[in-house]
Design a protein around this motif. Structure first.
Motif: not given
Length: 159
Positions: A66-67, A103
């Motif tokens: 996860y960004r 992502t």
């Protein structure tokens, strides 16, 4: 370390003869899964040009996929772990993630020996999970679940 504690529990004779041969010839080895634990996403603070928040965001991306923007992190507290061995200082952050922030698969860096599987615990099962002694986990996991239940869960919409 967890695996070796389980080896000692199941095969105490291995540690009675502390030479290299007794370790390398365990006749009935335990499956590797006995060394797997539930842990929070974490990393070593080894980049002096980055803030703790930037390091945390990098670890969430690397380990969980996860960004998370630095501005979305909420600092909870810092505490000591491994006080009898390392005395490590850890800082706990909270971040909410959505599917749109995903992502990649995460999983960490296998070349660094990381074996990471992202696990989602349903909110209604979280405290049962936290107190289930059959599931090996760190104190940070238990603390984070308790913090969430006290600080975030009360504000969530009721089903």
């Amino acid at each position: 370390a967890v695996y070796m504690c389980e080896v000692e529990r199941h095969h105490p004779q291995v540690f009675q003869h502390q030479d290299k041969e007794s370790f390398s010839h365990l006749e009935d080895p335990l499956p590797a899964v006995v060394g797997v634990t539930y842990e929070l996403c974490a990393g070593i603070v080894d980049k002096p040009n980055l803030s703790l928040e930037e390091i945390a965001c990098g670890e969430v991306l690397e380990e969980c996929g996860y960004r998370v923007p630095v501005t979305d992190l909420r600092r909870i507290t810092s505490y000591r772990s491994g006080v009898g061995v390392t005395g490590s200082r850890q800082t706990l952050f909270y971040a909410e993630v959505t599917d749109q922030m995903r992502t990649g698969e995460g999983g960490g860096q296998p070349e660094e020996g990381e074996l990471i599987e992202v696990v989602e615990i349903p909110l209604e099962d979280s405290m049962k999970f936290a107190y289930d002694e059959s599931l090996p986990k760190t104190m940070g996991v238990i603390f984070s679940f308790m913090w969430f239940q006290n600080n975030i869960a009360p504000q969530l919409p009721k089903k």
